[in-house]
Design a protein around this motif. Structure first.
Motif, PDB file in Angstrom:
ATOM      1  N   PHE A  68       0.826  -1.205   0.000  1.00  0.00           N
ATOM      2  CA  PHE A  68       0.000   0.000   0.000  1.00  0.00           C
ATOM      3  C   PHE A  68       0.864   1.260   0.000  1.00  0.00           C
ATOM      4  CE2 PHE A  68      -2.119   3.472   2.226  1.00  0.00           C
ATOM      5  CZ  PHE A  68      -3.266   3.616   1.447  1.00  0.00           C
ATOM      6  N   LEU A  69       1.880   1.320   0.857  1.00  0.00           N
ATOM      7  CA  LEU A  69       2.704   2.523   0.949  1.00  0.00           C
ATOM      8  C   LEU A  69       3.503   2.760  -0.336  1.00  0.00           C
ATOM      9  CD1 LEU A  69       3.981   2.195   4.628  1.00  0.00           C
ATOM     10  CD2 LEU A  69       2.264   3.788   3.738  1.00  0.00           C
ATOM     11  N   LEU A  70       3.970   1.675  -0.942  1.00  0.00           N
ATOM     12  CA  LEU A  70       4.701   1.802  -2.194  1.00  0.00           C
ATOM     13  C   LEU A  70       3.778   2.275  -3.313  1.00  0.00           C
ATOM     14  CD1 LEU A  70       7.433   1.395  -3.594  1.00  0.00           C
ATOM     15  CD2 LEU A  70       6.755  -0.958  -4.054  1.00  0.00           C
TER      16      LEU A  70
ATOM     17  N   TYR B  19       7.581   3.813   6.882  1.00  0.00           N
ATOM     18  CA  TYR B  19       7.409   4.243   5.489  1.00  0.00           C
ATOM     19  C   TYR B  19       8.703   4.048   4.701  1.00  0.00           C
ATOM     20  CZ  TYR B  19       6.916   7.323   1.478  1.00  0.00           C
ATOM     21  OH  TYR B  19       6.902   7.822   0.191  1.00  0.00           O
ATOM     22  N   LYS B  20       9.831   4.409   5.309  1.00  0.00           N
ATOM     23  CA  LYS B  20      11.117   4.265   4.631  1.00  0.00           C
ATOM     24  C   LYS B  20      11.410   2.802   4.332  1.00  0.00           C
ATOM     25  CE  LYS B  20      16.002   5.460   5.075  1.00  0.00           C
ATOM     26  NZ  LYS B  20      17.039   6.107   5.925  1.00  0.00           N
ATOM     27  N   GLU B  21      11.087   1.943   5.283  1.00  0.00           N
ATOM     28  CA  GLU B  21      11.310   0.506   5.071  1.00  0.00           C
ATOM     29  C   GLU B  21      10.441  -0.018   3.928  1.00  0.00           C
ATOM     30  OE1 GLU B  21      10.789  -3.723   7.541  1.00  0.00           O
ATOM     31  OE2 GLU B  21      10.271  -1.801   8.472  1.00  0.00           O
ATOM     32  N   ALA B  22       9.194   0.430   3.874  1.00  0.00           N
ATOM     33  CA  ALA B  22       8.257  -0.062   2.864  1.00  0.00           C
ATOM     34  C   ALA B  22       8.616   0.408   1.464  1.00  0.00           C
ATOM     35  CB  ALA B  22       6.836   0.378   3.220  1.00  0.00           C
ATOM     36  N   THR B  23       9.236   1.573   1.349  1.00  0.00           N
ATOM     37  CA  THR B  23       9.549   2.138   0.031  1.00  0.00           C
ATOM     38  C   THR B  23      11.026   1.999  -0.319  1.00  0.00           C
ATOM     39  OG1 THR B  23       9.792   4.317   1.068  1.00  0.00           O
ATOM     40  CG2 THR B  23       7.635   3.777   0.134  1.00  0.00           C
ATOM     41  N   GLY B  24      11.697   1.055   0.308  1.00  0.00           N
ATOM     42  CA  GLY B  24      13.116   0.842   0.028  1.00  0.00           C
ATOM     43  C   GLY B  24      13.391   0.532  -1.432  1.00  0.00           C
ATOM     44  N   MET B  25      12.416  -0.076  -2.113  1.00  0.00           N
ATOM     45  CA  MET B  25      12.595  -0.397  -3.530  1.00  0.00           C
ATOM     46  C   MET B  25      12.810   0.862  -4.364  1.00  0.00           C
ATOM     47  SD  MET B  25       9.975  -2.451  -6.069  1.00  0.00           S
ATOM     48  CE  MET B  25       9.937  -3.850  -4.941  1.00  0.00           C
ATOM     49  N   LEU B  26      12.174   1.959  -3.948  1.00  0.00           N
ATOM     50  CA  LEU B  26      12.329   3.212  -4.685  1.00  0.00           C
ATOM     51  C   LEU B  26      13.751   3.747  -4.545  1.00  0.00           C
ATOM     52  CD1 LEU B  26       8.957   5.009  -3.835  1.00  0.00           C
ATOM     53  CD2 LEU B  26       9.561   3.694  -5.879  1.00  0.00           C
ATOM     54  N   ASP B  27      14.369   3.557  -3.384  1.00  0.00           N
ATOM     55  CA  ASP B  27      15.764   3.965  -3.206  1.00  0.00           C
ATOM     56  C   ASP B  27      16.674   3.196  -4.158  1.00  0.00           C
ATOM     57  OD1 ASP B  27      15.145   5.785  -1.224  1.00  0.00           O
ATOM     58  OD2 ASP B  27      15.420   4.343   0.397  1.00  0.00           O
ATOM     59  N   PHE B  28      16.380   1.899  -4.295  1.00  0.00           N
ATOM     60  CA  PHE B  28      17.163   1.074  -5.212  1.00  0.00           C
ATOM     61  C   PHE B  28      16.985   1.546  -6.649  1.00  0.00           C
ATOM     62  CE2 PHE B  28      17.386  -2.657  -8.053  1.00  0.00           C
ATOM     63  CZ  PHE B  28      18.708  -3.013  -7.853  1.00  0.00           C
ATOM     64  N   ALA B  29      15.737   1.839  -7.022  1.00  0.00           N
ATOM     65  CA  ALA B  29      15.459   2.308  -8.379  1.00  0.00           C
ATOM     66  C   ALA B  29      16.104   3.661  -8.640  1.00  0.00           C
ATOM     67  CB  ALA B  29      13.950   2.395  -8.596  1.00  0.00           C
TER      68      ALA B  29
ATOM     69  N   MET C 260      19.662   3.158  -9.619  1.00  0.00           N
ATOM     70  CA  MET C 260      19.767   2.718 -11.008  1.00  0.00           C
ATOM     71  C   MET C 260      19.579   3.890 -11.970  1.00  0.00           C
ATOM     72  SD  MET C 260      17.663  -0.887 -10.825  1.00  0.00           S
ATOM     73  CE  MET C 260      17.899  -1.175 -12.572  1.00  0.00           C
ATOM     74  N   SER C 261      18.655   4.783 -11.644  1.00  0.00           N
ATOM     75  CA  SER C 261      18.403   5.925 -12.527  1.00  0.00           C
ATOM     76  C   SER C 261      19.607   6.852 -12.583  1.00  0.00           C
ATOM     77  CB  SER C 261      17.161   6.695 -12.055  1.00  0.00           C
ATOM     78  OG  SER C 261      17.390   7.329 -10.808  1.00  0.00           O
ATOM     79  N   VAL C 262      20.311   6.989 -11.466  1.00  0.00           N
ATOM     80  CA  VAL C 262      21.517   7.823 -11.451  1.00  0.00           C
ATOM     81  C   VAL C 262      22.589   7.214 -12.341  1.00  0.00           C
ATOM     82  CG1 VAL C 262      23.392   8.684 -10.017  1.00  0.00           C
ATOM     83  CG2 VAL C 262      21.043   8.788  -9.176  1.00  0.00           C
ATOM     84  N   VAL C 263      22.742   5.899 -12.263  1.00  0.00           N
ATOM     85  CA  VAL C 263      23.712   5.216 -13.129  1.00  0.00           C
ATOM     86  C   VAL C 263      23.336   5.403 -14.597  1.00  0.00           C
ATOM     87  CG1 VAL C 263      24.651   2.971 -13.779  1.00  0.00           C
ATOM     88  CG2 VAL C 263      24.311   3.520 -11.368  1.00  0.00           C
ATOM     89  N   ALA C 264      22.023   5.403 -14.878  1.00  0.00           N
ATOM     90  CA  ALA C 264      21.563   5.565 -16.256  1.00  0.00           C
ATOM     91  C   ALA C 264      21.947   6.921 -16.836  1.00  0.00           C
ATOM     92  CB  ALA C 264      20.046   5.380 -16.323  1.00  0.00           C
TER      93      ALA C 264
ATOM     94  N   SER D  30      23.722  21.859  -1.987  1.00  0.00           N
ATOM     95  CA  SER D  30      23.576  21.688  -3.429  1.00  0.00           C
ATOM     96  C   SER D  30      23.928  20.298  -3.941  1.00  0.00           C
ATOM     97  CB  SER D  30      24.436  22.740  -4.158  1.00  0.00           C
ATOM     98  OG  SER D  30      23.981  24.043  -3.873  1.00  0.00           O
ATOM     99  N   VAL D  31      24.109  19.332  -3.037  1.00  0.00           N
ATOM    100  CA  VAL D  31      24.417  17.962  -3.476  1.00  0.00           C
ATOM    101  C   VAL D  31      23.317  17.018  -2.996  1.00  0.00           C
ATOM    102  CG1 VAL D  31      26.890  18.403  -3.508  1.00  0.00           C
ATOM    103  CG2 VAL D  31      25.841  17.538  -1.427  1.00  0.00           C
ATOM    104  N   THR D  32      23.331  15.817  -3.505  1.00  0.00           N
ATOM    105  CA  THR D  32      22.284  14.866  -3.157  1.00  0.00           C
ATOM    106  C   THR D  32      22.310  14.533  -1.667  1.00  0.00           C
ATOM    107  OG1 THR D  32      23.750  13.021  -3.718  1.00  0.00           O
ATOM    108  CG2 THR D  32      22.303  13.830  -5.442  1.00  0.00           C
ATOM    109  N   VAL D  33      21.168  14.092  -1.156  1.00  0.00           N
ATOM    110  CA  VAL D  33      21.017  13.865   0.281  1.00  0.00           C
ATOM    111  C   VAL D  33      22.069  12.912   0.857  1.00  0.00           C
ATOM    112  CG1 VAL D  33      19.498  12.911   2.066  1.00  0.00           C
ATOM    113  CG2 VAL D  33      18.584  14.469   0.350  1.00  0.00           C
ATOM    114  N   PRO D  34      22.338  11.747   0.248  1.00  0.00           N
ATOM    115  CA  PRO D  34      23.339  10.841   0.853  1.00  0.00           C
ATOM    116  C   PRO D  34      24.700  11.505   1.038  1.00  0.00           C
ATOM    117  CG  PRO D  34      22.092   9.686  -0.831  1.00  0.00           C
ATOM    118  CD  PRO D  34      21.726  11.137  -0.955  1.00  0.00           C
ATOM    119  N   ILE D  35      25.141  12.271   0.034  1.00  0.00           N
ATOM    120  CA  ILE D  35      26.431  12.940   0.142  1.00  0.00           C
ATOM    121  C   ILE D  35      26.354  14.084   1.143  1.00  0.00           C
ATOM    122  CG2 ILE D  35      28.183  14.278  -1.100  1.00  0.00           C
ATOM    123  CD1 ILE D  35      27.478  12.728  -3.604  1.00  0.00           C
TER     124      ILE D  35
END
Length: 230
Positions: free
Chosen positions: A10-12, A58-68, A71-75, A130-135
C-alpha cells in the motif's frame, strides 16, 4: 485496516500513485508550485501525520524506490556517453565551473546564515545544500550538523532549482544548453537534473555530470572550508 495502511504494497503504491497523479496535474497546468515531487512530498507528509504511521516504517516499505533511484543515477552515464564528442577539450572549463560552483554554493548560504545569527551546527547542516542527500548527510554529520535539517534543506533547494532554475537562467541570458544543464545539476542536484532532462538530452547529460562532480568536490572541500573560511 491499520495493517493494510502500513503494508509495503500500500505505501509503495501510494507513493508511486501520488507521483503519477502529480505528473498529470503538472503537465496540464504547468504551474511551478504543482511540481509532482513537491505534491508527492506534501501529500505523503499529510498522510503519515493523519494515520500516525512512523517515518521509519514508510522508509522501510519504500526501500525499492531507493534502489530504483540508484539505477536511474547510473543511467545518467548513458546520456553523458552520448555527449562525449561535445565535451572533448572541455576539461578545464568543467573543472573551473565545478570548483566555483562548490565554493560559491557553500559559502554563500553559510555567510548569509551567519549574518542572520545562525549557530555553527546550523551552518554545517546547510553548507552542503547543493548535493544529493546521501552525500550531504555524509558531509554535514561529521562536522556536527543536524542530518534532519540537512535533508530538508537539500530537498527544498532541489525543488526551488527545478521550479525556478530555468526561469532564472533565461532571465540572466543563459541560452547555451551545456551551461544551462551544468548550472541546474550543480545547484539543484538530482531534482534539478530531472528538470534538465525534460529540457533536452544535452542539458540532462551535463546536469548529471555536474551533480556527480559537485558531490565529489563538496565532500572533499567542505571540511576545509569549514575549518578555514567560516
Amino acid at each position: 485496516m491499520n495493517d493494510f495502511l502500513t503494508s509495503d504494497l500500500f505505501l509503495l503504491t501510494l507513493t508511486v500513485g501520488l507521483f503519477c497523479l502529480g505528473g498529470v496535474i503538472y503537465r496540464r497546468t504547468r504551474l511551478a508550485l504543482l511540481h509532482p515531487v513537491l505534491l508527492t512530498f506534501v501529500s505523503v507528509i499529510v498522510f503519515l501525520s493523519v494515520t500516525e504511521i512512523p517515518y521509519s516504517r514508510y522508509k522501510e516499505a519504500t526501500g525499492m524506490l531507493d534502489f530504483a533511484l540508484g539505477m536511474s543515477v547510473v543511467a545518467l552515464g548513458y546520456l553523458l556517453y552520448e555527449q562525449v564528442e561535445r565535451l572533448r577539450g572541455s576539461l578545464v572549463p568543467v573543472a573551473a565551473a565545478t570548483l566555483a560552483g562548490c565554493i560559491t554554493g557553500v559559502l554563500s548560504v553559510v555567510y548569509l546564515a551567519m549574518a542572520l545569527g545562525a549557530e555553527r551546527p546550523i551552518l554545517n547542516s546547510i553548507a552542503p545544500k547543493s548535493v544529493t542527500v546521501p552525500i550531504a548527510v555524509s558531509v554535514s554529520e561529521p562536522l556536527g550538523g543536524n542530518v534532519s535539517v540537512t535533508s530538508v534543506v537539500v530537498f527544498c533547494v532541489g525543488i526551488f532549482g527545478s521550479i525556478f532554475g530555468e526561469w532564472i537562467l533565461r532571465r540572466c541570458g543563459v541560452r547555451d544548453p551545456e551551461a544551462r544543464g551544468f548550472a541546474l545539476g550543480a545547484a539543484a542536484h538530482g531534482i534539478g537534473t530531472a528538470r534538465a532532462i525534460e529540457m533536452g538530452a544535452v542539458e540532462g547529460a551535463l546536469s548529471g555530470l555536474a551533480m556527480a562532480l559537485m558531490g565529489l568536490a563538496t565532500a572533499l572541500l567542505a571540511p576545509l572550508m569549514e575549518k578555514y573560511l567560516y
